[in-house]
Design a protein around this motif. Structure first.
Motif, PDB file in Angstrom:
ATOM      1  N   PHE A   1      -6.973   5.677   2.102  1.00  0.00           N
ATOM      2  CA  PHE A   1      -7.003   4.397   1.408  1.00  0.00           C
ATOM      3  C   PHE A   1      -6.362   3.355   2.307  1.00  0.00           C
ATOM      4  CE2 PHE A   1      -7.304   7.424  -2.029  1.00  0.00           C
ATOM      5  CZ  PHE A   1      -8.329   6.884  -2.784  1.00  0.00           C
TER       6      PHE A   1
ATOM      7  N   ARG B   1       2.181   1.942  -3.503  1.00  0.00           N
ATOM      8  CA  ARG B   1       1.118   2.335  -4.429  1.00  0.00           C
ATOM      9  C   ARG B   1       0.713   3.790  -4.208  1.00  0.00           C
ATOM     10  NH1 ARG B   1      -3.404  -1.980  -4.087  1.00  0.00           N
ATOM     11  NH2 ARG B   1      -4.031  -1.098  -6.075  1.00  0.00           N
ATOM     12  N   CYS B   2       0.673   4.229  -2.941  1.00  0.00           N
ATOM     13  CA  CYS B   2       0.325   5.625  -2.654  1.00  0.00           C
ATOM     14  C   CYS B   2       1.462   6.555  -3.071  1.00  0.00           C
ATOM     15  CB  CYS B   2       0.039   5.800  -1.165  1.00  0.00           C
ATOM     16  SG  CYS B   2      -1.470   4.989  -0.620  1.00  0.00           S
TER      17      CYS B   2
ATOM     18  N   GLN C   1       0.805  -1.211   0.000  1.00  0.00           N
ATOM     19  CA  GLN C   1       0.000   0.000   0.000  1.00  0.00           C
ATOM     20  C   GLN C   1       0.843   1.268   0.000  1.00  0.00           C
ATOM     21  OE1 GLN C   1      -3.213  -0.086  -0.261  1.00  0.00           O
ATOM     22  NE2 GLN C   1      -3.999   1.850   0.488  1.00  0.00           N
TER      23      GLN C   1
ATOM     24  N   LEU D   1      -2.794   5.170  -6.228  1.00  0.00           N
ATOM     25  CA  LEU D   1      -4.013   5.328  -5.440  1.00  0.00           C
ATOM     26  C   LEU D   1      -4.146   6.771  -5.011  1.00  0.00           C
ATOM     27  CD1 LEU D   1      -3.914   2.316  -2.956  1.00  0.00           C
ATOM     28  CD2 LEU D   1      -5.433   2.597  -4.885  1.00  0.00           C
TER      29      LEU D   1
ATOM     30  N   SER E   1      -5.363  -0.745   3.167  1.00  0.00           N
ATOM     31  CA  SER E   1      -5.057  -2.011   2.500  1.00  0.00           C
ATOM     32  C   SER E   1      -6.033  -3.103   2.912  1.00  0.00           C
ATOM     33  CB  SER E   1      -3.627  -2.440   2.806  1.00  0.00           C
ATOM     34  OG  SER E   1      -3.470  -2.668   4.187  1.00  0.00           O
TER      35      SER E   1
END
Length: 117
Positions: A77, A44-45, A41, A50, A79
């Motif tokens: 957001f 990805r951020c 996560q 995201l 996970s």
């Protein structure tokens, strides 16, 4: 005598609920641990995959396992997502059923000891 039997039967049912919720809590914790470990996560951020992008802070928890990206304007957001809510619901049921079953067990023991022989 019927009150003691009813108390024991209710206690047995609550112990059953306790066992099921203990298993559910363990399964949900394990699944959220796997999801959190696999999701990456934070990466990805950071790469803008995201969310709206920009500055964010990373929030990690281990009970239950979760990694959340919280952006400046409040967008979050997670996970684990809904698994966090399911975990806490199972944990509440676990606690309430365990305490209720214990209270009924102790109430039944006191009634048996209070009866004259």
């Amino acid at each position: 005598m019927p009150n003691i039997r009813a108390t024991q039967r209710d206690a047995d049912r609550l112990w059953g609920v306790f066992g099921v919720s203990l298993g559910a809590t363990f399964v949900v914790w394990t699944v959220s641990w796997l999801v959190t470990g696999i999701s990456e996560q934070d990466e990805r951020c950071a790469q803008g995959m995201l969310g709206p992008g920009g500055n964010f802070r990373l929030e990690e928890s281990s009970f239950p396992p979760d990694v959340s990206c919280v952006y400046e304007h409040g967008t979050t957001f997670s996970s684990a997502g809904a698994l966090v809510w399911i975990f806490w619901a199972a944990f509440v049921v676990l606690t309430v059923s365990g305490l209720g079953a214990l209270a009924l067990e102790l109430a039944g023991v006191r009634r048996v000891k209070a009866r004259p022989a």
